[in-house]
Design a protein around this motif. Structure first.
Motif, PDB file in Angstrom:
ATOM      1  N   THR A  99       2.121   3.254  -2.078  1.00 10.53           N
ATOM      2  CA  THR A  99       1.862   4.397  -2.966  1.00 10.53           C
ATOM      3  C   THR A  99       0.809   5.342  -2.401  1.00 10.53           C
ATOM      4  N   SER A 100       0.039   4.880  -1.423  1.00  5.54           N
ATOM      5  CA  SER A 100      -0.906   5.845  -0.839  1.00  5.54           C
ATOM      6  C   SER A 100      -0.556   6.182   0.608  1.00  5.54           C
TER       7      SER A 100
ATOM      8  N   ASP B 183      -5.397  -0.103  -0.398  1.00  7.02           N
ATOM      9  CA  ASP B 183      -4.540   0.819  -1.125  1.00  7.02           C
ATOM     10  C   ASP B 183      -5.378   1.611  -2.129  1.00  7.02           C
ATOM     11  N   THR B 184      -6.441   2.277  -1.612  1.00  7.33           N
ATOM     12  CA  THR B 184      -7.400   2.946  -2.491  1.00  7.33           C
ATOM     13  C   THR B 184      -6.741   3.908  -3.468  1.00  7.33           C
ATOM     14  N   LEU B 185      -5.893   4.811  -2.927  1.00  9.36           N
ATOM     15  CA  LEU B 185      -5.329   5.857  -3.769  1.00  9.36           C
ATOM     16  C   LEU B 185      -4.103   5.379  -4.536  1.00  9.36           C
ATOM     17  N   GLY B 186      -3.741   4.111  -4.343  1.00 13.62           N
ATOM     18  CA  GLY B 186      -2.534   3.589  -4.985  1.00 13.62           C
ATOM     19  C   GLY B 186      -2.785   2.993  -6.361  1.00 13.62           C
TER      20      GLY B 186
ATOM     21  N   PRO C 213      -1.575   7.779  -8.691  1.00 18.68           N
ATOM     22  CA  PRO C 213      -0.222   7.212  -8.767  1.00 18.68           C
ATOM     23  C   PRO C 213       0.397   7.427 -10.158  1.00 18.68           C
TER      24      PRO C 213
ATOM     25  N   GLN D   9      -5.086   3.400 -10.180  1.00 21.79           N
ATOM     26  CA  GLN D   9      -5.799   4.421 -10.949  1.00 21.79           C
ATOM     27  C   GLN D   9      -7.302   4.368 -10.702  1.00 21.79           C
TER      28      GLN D   9
ATOM     29  N   LYS E 283       0.811  -1.224   0.000  1.00 27.23           N
ATOM     30  CA  LYS E 283       0.000   0.000   0.000  1.00 27.23           C
ATOM     31  C   LYS E 283       0.838   1.265   0.000  1.00 27.23           C
TER      32      LYS E 283
END
Lengths: 444, 302
Positions: free
Chosen positions: A268-269, B152-155, B244, B157, A266
């Motif tokens: 990247t966020s 990892d919602t925002l990770g 991302p 597209q 996770k």
């Protein structure tokens, strides 16, 4: 600044026309702002100093208070006014101010590429001669640090904050529990990763949504694989330098780590700035954290028990077959004060900058947990909040054959931003190592 | 219910008032404050942006004229193409989500019961909050380790896009609900009574009366949504920073990045000018296509 500009009511009311006015509101200030008092166009009695407004700013505030009451200030006939600019807004705010009549007389920066545009626009005072002729400034700072902020071999800045090398932090209790030692080679690091993953612990915390924590991995890997010369070439303006095999190899190692789950699934966020990555690390969900030396004060502020008992630190490991010296360091040597060439009272500014070489100033920095870059720093470190950590940091930097300035700062905002985009894509798996290299070669 | 008043040619006042004193009547000078304000804060900056789009300017020194370079770059830049596509996707997705929810909520809230009035007032609250505050709130809620959805919602597209569409909807649906509520309350009750007598059920009434009667409301709301989506910025800046990678870097974000991160104000101004042209063009097209501009009343024939 940005956040207020696109407020919804203006969107609704001005519709499309609003877009342009919003976009140019910031640009317009450069052309239309009237001269305000205290700026570089002021009377020279009060000089304005822009500083990055974080917790460490109390050291600069204390210095200003001390200086304004001093005989040196009386002699030079004026005082300094400190303007604290919130961190995230610092670069754009400085840029817009420097293009306007209300520009600061003295301003905080990262040296190197971060002030290149100002130097090219003739907005900086060349301090080389001044430093050479002044024993306080000449002998006051570590020469390597003074030089790290140079442009074409000329000094444009006076060091004014602590040194910020990037360090491999680890969680001592996790390491003890799993009978691990901090890695000194890349193979050991991969071995540790495998053991940690088996124990369902993420090997490394990483604030990937900010991108600059990703960058630290590339900086160290390129240095360990190919030495500091690889990036030096890129920094000097040769984009073909990205084609060095060390860059590709570093990007491949990064991809292996990402694919291997070394940063979890996770990252990247996760953000460093909002405390996500430090919390993951302090709570033992991740075992290590590659981060600037400020990680210590961050943890001390948020998780004091962890910082005091379980925070360990080590140098970045060697990479087998690499030619870079394991003692090399990357990060920010320090921050600098530079002087606007339109200043009315240069003597006053120089007198103030000498304050940064003083014992009192260095003591304030040490008390805050920073390691000053003044030549007298080592004797003060015993009074640091954690003398052991301060000593480690000081030795790391003092013994380093090369201290590579953070790439984004060294390249300046324009290139640095575009490089961030490419690094973000590499870490997010949106581009392959060879695509990353090709994209970087095309940056200008 | 004959539409005598509506059929009078535009601009002509009823004859009975033609000789009335000019005192108290709208005068050109009344518009002066508004015109001045609009000139200084919209027209002048807009002209400045257009001028800057033909120059190269890094924020220091003077802008240097470079002719059509920035506009040429706009056409050639692969990030611009990607941004344009992302902007279209975001606009369509936001429109679909917000229109469906706001329309249903608005029609429901148009009922006269007391609880609906109270609920409508509560619905409206998100719109009163600043976009920045909302984005920061959702950023915390979406934190993959400590938030409510530990994914990892925002990770990815799709996750990042859904988050942006949802947060935008959460903020603006109340506003559009209000518009639809107002529109739905304008529909004469007799139409429903007549339909009920003819045996039309609630669904038939909705599709044959409510929707057609709301067509101008839909246009108004759509224009606002579309133009709003074109300037959607704070949420993207705070939630994803265009990531991302560059997966959510829509046009306003690209403009911000070009201007305030890479200090290429000339190119940023070209993107800004393009957005103005696109927004103006789109709203004109929408108005034309929907027949909104002809000012036909929905009550004709009643």
């Amino acid at each position: 600044m940005e956040s207020n500009r696109g407020r919804s009511f203006s969107r609704r009311w001005f519709l499309g026309a609003g877009t342009a006015s919003l976009a140019t509101a910031g640009l317009g200030t450069g052309l239309t702002a009237c001269g305000s008092s205290g700026g570089a166009g002021g009377d020279g009695k009060t000089l304005t100093a822009f500083v990055y407004g974080d917790d460490a700013v109390k050291v600069q505030q204390a210095a200003v208070d001390r200086f304004n009451k001093s005989a040196a200030a009386k002699k030079a006939g004026g005082t300094i006014k400190l303007q604290k600019v919130p961190g995230s807004d610092y670069s754009p705010k400085l840029r817009t101010a420097m293009g306007s009549p209300s520009a600061p007389d003295v301003f905080f920066n990262w040296g190197g590429g971060s002030i290149k545009a100002y130097e090219e626009a003739g907005k900086l005072v060349d301090l080389t001669g001044i430093i050479e002729d002044d024993p306080v400034l000449k002998d006051g700072f570590l020469p390597s640090v003074l030089a790290a902020g140079d442009l074409k071999g000329r000094h444009y800045g006076i060091p004014m904050r602590g040194m910020q090398p990037v360090i491999l932090f680890y969680n001592k209790s996790v390491f003890t529990e799993h009978k691990l030692q901090p890695p000194t080679t890349w193979d050991q690091l991969l071995d540790i990763n495998a053991k940690l993953k088996k124990a369902k612990i993420t090997p490394f915390a990483l604030g990937g949504s900010d991108i600059w924590p990703d960058l630290m991995w590339l900086e160290y890997l390129v240095d360990r694989i190919g030495g500091p010369e690889v990036f030096r070439r890129i920094q000097d303006g040769d984009a073909e330098g990205w084609g060095d095999p060390a860059v590709l190899k570093a990007a491949e190692l990064v991809k292996e780590l990402v694919d291997d789950g070394a940063f979890g699934s996770k990252f990247t966020s996760v953000s460093y700035v909002n405390g996500g990555a430090p919390a993951v690390f302090a709570k033992g969900k991740a075992a290590m954290h590659l981060m600037g030396s400020w990680e210590y004060s961050t943890q001390l502020g948020k998780f004091p028990d962890f910082a005091r008992k379980n925070l360990g630190w080590a140098a970045f490991p060697t990479v087998e077959g690499g030619t870079g010296d394991v003692r090399n360091v990357v990060g920010n040597p320090t921050n600098y004060w530079s002087i606007n060439s339109r200043i009315k009272n240069k003597d006053l500014a120089i007198a103030f900058l000498k304050e940064c070489a003083s014992q009192a100033y260095a003591k304030d920095l040490v008390a805050l947990g920073d390691v000053p870059t003044t030549s007298n720093a080592s004797e003060l470190l015993s009074s640091a909040p954690n003398p052991e950590y301060a000593k480690f940091q000081y030795d790391l930097v003092a013994k380093a054959p090369a201290f590579t300035l953070s790439w984004d700062q060294a390249l300046g905002d324009a290139l640095g931003t575009k490089m961030h985009t490419e690094i973000g894509k590499l870490f997010a798996g949106k581009s392959s190592p060879s695509e990353f290299v090709a994209a970087c070669k095309g940056l200008k | 219910m004959t539409a005598v008043v509506e059929k009078r040619p535009p601009g002509e006042r009823p004859t009975t008032k033609a000789k009335a004193s000019s005192i108290g009547r709208p005068h050109a000078a009344w518009a002066l404050p508004g015109v001045l304000f609009f000139t200084f804060f919209a027209v002048v900056p807009m002209a400045l942006a257009v001028y800057l789009s033909f120059t190269s300017w890094d924020g220091l020194g003077d802008p240097r004229p470079v002719g059509l370079d920035n506009w040429q770059k706009l056409l050639d830049d692969p990030r611009m193409t990607q941004s344009l596509w992302l902007t279209v996707v975001l606009t369509v997705a936001s429109w679909a989500f917000q229109t469906v929810v706001a329309l249903l909520l608005g029609v429901w809230a148009a009922g006269r019961q007391r609880n609906r009035a109270i609920l409508s007032a509560i619905f409206f609250v998100p719109f009163l909050l600043s976009s920045t505050a909302i984005a920061i709130l959702f950023y915390a809620l979406l934190d993959p380790n400590f938030g409510i959805i530990q994914k990892d919602t925002l990770g990815s597209q799709s996750g990042a896009f859904l988050a942006i569409v949802f947060v935008g909807g959460w903020q603006f649906i109340p506003f559009h609900t209000l518009i639809y509520q107002g529109g739905a309350r304008q529909i004469p009750e007799v139409l429903y009574q007549a339909a009920a007598i003819d045996g039309a059920g609630p669904y038939r009434q909705f599709f044959s009366i409510t929707l057609p009667q709301l067509r101008h409301t839909i246009t108004t709301s759509t224009v606002l949504m579309v133009v709003g989506s074109l300037t959607y910025f704070e949420t993207v800046l705070i939630l994803t920073k265009g990531g991302p990678g560059t997966d959510t870097a829509i046009l306003p974000y690209l403009m911000y990045e070009a201007g305030f991160k890479t200090y290429d104000f000339g190119y940023a101004s070209a993107i800004a000018s393009f957005l103005v042209i696109a927004a103006t063009g789109l709203s004109l097209v929408l108005v034309r296509l929907t027949g909104f501009g002809s000012m036909r009343s929905t009550r004709e024939g009643m």
